[in-house]
Write a protein that holds these residues in place. Structure first.
Motif, PDB file in Angstrom:
ATOM      1  N   UNK A 259       0.824  -1.212   0.000  1.00 58.22           N
ATOM      2  CA  UNK A 259       0.000   0.000   0.000  1.00 58.22           C
ATOM      3  C   UNK A 259       0.854   1.256   0.000  1.00 58.22           C
ATOM      4  N   UNK A 260       1.909   1.278   0.815  1.00 58.47           N
ATOM      5  CA  UNK A 260       2.789   2.439   0.854  1.00 58.47           C
ATOM      6  C   UNK A 260       3.449   2.663  -0.502  1.00 58.47           C
ATOM      7  N   UNK A 261       3.881   1.590  -1.134  1.00 53.78           N
ATOM      8  CA  UNK A 261       4.522   1.728  -2.446  1.00 53.78           C
ATOM      9  C   UNK A 261       3.544   2.288  -3.472  1.00 53.78           C
ATOM     10  N   UNK A 262       2.286   1.828  -3.397  1.00 57.20           N
ATOM     11  CA  UNK A 262       1.280   2.339  -4.325  1.00 57.20           C
ATOM     12  C   UNK A 262       1.052   3.831  -4.106  1.00 57.20           C
ATOM     13  N   UNK A 263       0.935   4.232  -2.842  1.00 51.91           N
ATOM     14  CA  UNK A 263       0.731   5.657  -2.556  1.00 51.91           C
ATOM     15  C   UNK A 263       1.914   6.482  -3.045  1.00 51.91           C
ATOM     16  N   UNK A 264       3.124   5.955  -2.832  1.00 49.05           N
ATOM     17  CA  UNK A 264       4.311   6.674  -3.261  1.00 49.05           C
ATOM     18  C   UNK A 264       4.326   6.843  -4.776  1.00 49.05           C
ATOM     19  N   UNK A 265       3.955   5.778  -5.500  1.00 49.25           N
ATOM     20  CA  UNK A 265       3.906   5.875  -6.951  1.00 49.25           C
ATOM     21  C   UNK A 265       2.897   6.925  -7.406  1.00 49.25           C
ATOM     22  N   UNK A 266       1.708   6.927  -6.771  1.00 50.22           N
ATOM     23  CA  UNK A 266       0.681   7.902  -7.140  1.00 50.22           C
ATOM     24  C   UNK A 266       1.142   9.324  -6.842  1.00 50.22           C
ATOM     25  N   UNK A 267       1.784   9.506  -5.686  1.00 53.97           N
ATOM     26  CA  UNK A 267       2.261  10.840  -5.334  1.00 53.97           C
ATOM     27  C   UNK A 267       3.349  11.306  -6.307  1.00 53.97           C
ATOM     28  N   UNK A 268       4.229  10.405  -6.703  1.00 44.81           N
ATOM     29  CA  UNK A 268       5.269  10.773  -7.657  1.00 44.81           C
ATOM     30  C   UNK A 268       4.662  11.202  -8.988  1.00 44.81           C
ATOM     31  N   UNK A 269       3.689  10.429  -9.456  1.00 45.23           N
ATOM     32  CA  UNK A 269       3.064  10.749 -10.739  1.00 45.23           C
ATOM     33  C   UNK A 269       2.317  12.077 -10.678  1.00 45.23           C
ATOM     34  N   UNK A 270       1.530  12.276  -9.607  1.00 44.82           N
ATOM     35  CA  UNK A 270       0.791  13.522  -9.443  1.00 44.82           C
ATOM     36  C   UNK A 270       1.752  14.692  -9.236  1.00 44.82           C
ATOM     37  N   UNK A 271       2.785  14.482  -8.409  1.00 44.46           N
ATOM     38  CA  UNK A 271       3.744  15.545  -8.147  1.00 44.46           C
ATOM     39  C   UNK A 271       4.472  15.982  -9.398  1.00 44.46           C
ATOM     40  N   UNK A 272       4.812  15.006 -10.242  1.00 40.60           N
ATOM     41  CA  UNK A 272       5.496  15.351 -11.486  1.00 40.60           C
ATOM     42  C   UNK A 272       4.633  16.289 -12.332  1.00 40.60           C
TER      43      UNK A 272
END
Length: 468
Positions: free
Chosen positions: A398-411
């Motif tokens: 779950x943490x990895x998924x959130x991190x991926x989503x945050x990276x994509x949105x942040x970019x």
């Protein structure tokens, strides 16, 4: 021969212990028993709270049910109910003993197991030893579940009833070749004409009557987590049969089941810790897809996926049916071999769903090389959620998924904000303020899993967790 009778004193001692566990240790511990006309113990099933939770969380989609081991002083079947963990290791759901190997007794045992699990989470698939009474009981209790006979038991029967390596190999080809049912029928009658004898005729007739439970022509496309040909994995129940001996009493069997299930849970906990800490080496030329698979899936499942990722260089998307296909759905990618024309696979993308005509996802719960080829064609670096079953993923996924989503949105946010000085400053000040509050403790830190969409639904028990 009269069926063996379980000693009354032993039965009373075990039932008393199971009642104590349910009353004093945890009310979610479960047991049911059945008495015969003489008020002796006929059948017994038990499952502790953690076993029921393991089933409920996600591991209960395929259940192995083996009745062939009778290593105890009564000679009665000792029947563990076992599944496959996210690390592809055994996980325990419950255990049964029955002194009457009739259809009615196995129906009772399966119904007791069904009572112990969530009523809306019946197993998708069941693997059994293939005994006539067991096959009939599964049809009665779990009529909607896929059912197949463990290939290890079929192999044992092949060695017993068929002689000559060529005859055995021809039968194995009937068992493993995913031909059409019509082709199987034609091949079967040819086999019977060549190899049928008075000695094996009865067994062959029995196997033909059960052909939909063992022949790949009938079970190939059904969900069995890839256990169609892996005999070692299919015989998960043997982990609880190791260590049995002919002098064991009923209390001995209970203690044996306790020790084995404790060891299995420790093993899963150890593998969870190792998976959280593991950093696998990336070896394919498709680094983004491989890296996402490594972060999301347990190592045991990642290594299977990596084999599929390695194969996508041999495939290409030869056509896109943007307007849809009359058979396969809305948007369809036609995937073919680069070096061999005429064989095509159809990857259908419809909303959040991705399916392939090879049906590997439906059989094994893992995406195929054709889906990976489609992802590469579209320059996608993430495996879709529909292709990442929870039961295949890391505990900390779950943490990895959130991190991926945050990276994509942040970019996306940073790219747009960097074009305007005022927006850049606003975003920068917001982030700096958030970090300051987070570090000072102003932002409450709660249970990381409390709002997780994959969190376990509430149960009426105090969950026991094995922590490292």
């Amino acid at each position: 021969m009269a069926r063996p009778q379980i000693d009354r004193a032993e039965a009373d001692a075990v039932l008393q212990e199971l009642r104590r566990r349910e009353d004093e240790d945890d009310c979610e511990n479960f047991h049911r028993y059945e008495l015969d006309a003489e008020q002796r113990l006929k059948s017994l099933f038990w499952a502790d709270a953690d076993s029921r939770l393991d089933y409920y969380i996600s591991h209960g989609d395929v259940v192995v049910f083996d009745t062939t081991f009778r290593t105890n002083k009564y000679g009665v079947p000792f029947v563990p109910f076992v599944g496959l963990s996210r690390h592809r290791t055994p996980v325990f759901f419950g255990c049964g003993v029955t002194s009457d190997e009739s259809l009615d007794s196995y129906v009772w045992l399966l119904r007791a197991f069904a009572m112990s699990i969530s009523q809306d989470r019946k197993p998708r698939s069941v693997i059994t030893d293939g005994g006539d009474a067991v096959v009939g009981a599964v049809r009665i209790v779990f009529p909607e579940s896929n059912h197949r006979i463990c290939s290890w038991h079929v192999e044992r029967a092949i060695d017993e009833h068929l002689h000559g390596s060529s005859t055995q190999d021809e039968f194995r080809s009937l068992m493993r070749d995913a031909c059409s049912p019509e082709a199987f029928e034609e091949r079967w009658y040819g086999f019977m004409a060549r190899h049928g004898t008075a000695a094996n005729h009865r067994w062959l007739e029995d196997m033909y009557g059960k052909r939909e439970l063992w022949a790949a022509a009938f079970v190939h496309d059904k969900f069995f987590l890839g256990m169609a040909s892996d005999q070692r994995t299919e015989c998960l129940a043997t982990c609880l049969h190791t260590g049995l001996h002919g002098g064991m009493s009923l209390p001995d069997l209970l203690a044996h089941a306790d020790a084995c299930t404790y060891a299995l849970r420790l093993d899963v906990a150890r593998l969870d810790v190792e998976a959280d800490r593991s950093r696998v080496e990336l070896t394919t030329g498709h680094r983004c897809l491989e890296e996402h698979a490594a972060r999301r899936f347990t190592p045991a499942n990642f290594y299977l996926l990596r084999e599929e990722i390695m194969m996508i260089d041999g495939f290409e998307v030869v056509k896109t049916l943007a307007r849809g296909h009359p058979i396969f759905g809305k948007k369809v990618y036609v995937v073919g071999f680069k070096q061999r024309w005429g064989v095509f696979f159809y990857v259908e993308c419809s909303g959040d769903a991705v399916k392939c005509s090879c049906r590997k996802m439906e059989r094994e719960g893992l995406p195929c090389r054709h889906i990976f080829c489609m992802l590469r064609h579209n320059n996608l670096s993430r495996i879709p959620d529909c292709c990442a079953l929870r039961r295949m993923r890391r505990r900390g996924d779950t943490k990895a998924e959130r991190l991926d989503e945050m990276k994509e949105l942040g970019h996306q946010v940073f790219d747009l904000a960097s074009e305007d000085a005022q927006e850049f400053q606003e975003i920068k000040e917001f982030l700096e303020g958030w970090l300051e509050h987070r570090r000072s403790g102003a932002v409450a830190v709660g249970d990381n899993n409390a709002a997780d969409g994959d969190s376990v639904p509430p149960m009426t028990k105090k969950t026991k967790l094995i922590e490292d």
